[in-house]
Design a protein around this motif. Sequence first.
Motif, mmCIF file in Angstrom:
data_model
loop_
_atom_site.group_PDB
_atom_site.id
_atom_site.type_symbol
_atom_site.label_atom_id
_atom_site.label_comp_id
_atom_site.label_asym_id
_atom_site.label_seq_id
_atom_site.Cartn_x
_atom_site.Cartn_y
_atom_site.Cartn_z
ATOM 1 N N ASP A 176 1.015 -2.314 16.729
ATOM 2 C CA ASP A 176 2.212 -3.016 17.166
ATOM 3 C C ASP A 176 2.526 -2.638 18.602
ATOM 4 O OD1 ASP A 176 3.572 -0.569 17.184
ATOM 5 O OD2 ASP A 176 4.623 -0.935 15.326
ATOM 6 N N ALA A 198 -3.244 -0.644 11.581
ATOM 7 C CA ALA A 198 -2.005 -1.301 11.990
ATOM 8 C C ALA A 198 -1.892 -1.172 13.496
ATOM 9 C CB ALA A 198 -0.801 -0.660 11.304
ATOM 10 N N ALA A 243 0.512 -0.785 7.038
ATOM 11 C CA ALA A 243 1.796 -1.215 7.617
ATOM 12 C C ALA A 243 2.948 -0.353 7.107
ATOM 13 C CB ALA A 243 2.050 -2.685 7.307
#
Length: 135
Positions: free
Chosen positions: A53, A51, A118
Amino acid sequence: MVTADALHCQRDHVAYLAERGAHWILTVKGNQPSLHAQLARLPWRAVPDGARDSDRGHGRREIHTLKILSISTGINFPNVAQALQIRRRRRRLDQPKRFTTETVYAITDLLVHQAKPAHLATWLRGHWSIENKVH
């Protein structure tokens, strides 16, 4: 699901949670030097990002990368199913060429099919969000 900082990365705490059917994600730091060293020695370079971000706020930009390894042996801690490496890369917006990088490790009893990367990233970010509001 219980998320906890390094203070709670204790065998007795894990046993307590297991007796009650709770799942956990625990941050691993210097209070568990042997466990921390075991996690740092895992082959993280060969692991793809699970993941990723980015966030912008408080005068800085942050990029978070999460890598996950399933663990069957080699980690001396009860009920560990997965090891996590969280890399936080930050830069202040007024210093665009100066990055700092922090690497944090965590462990969980959740198996791969019980939580997608996630989900793990969301739970970890949620924990840090709460912790930052308390301090």
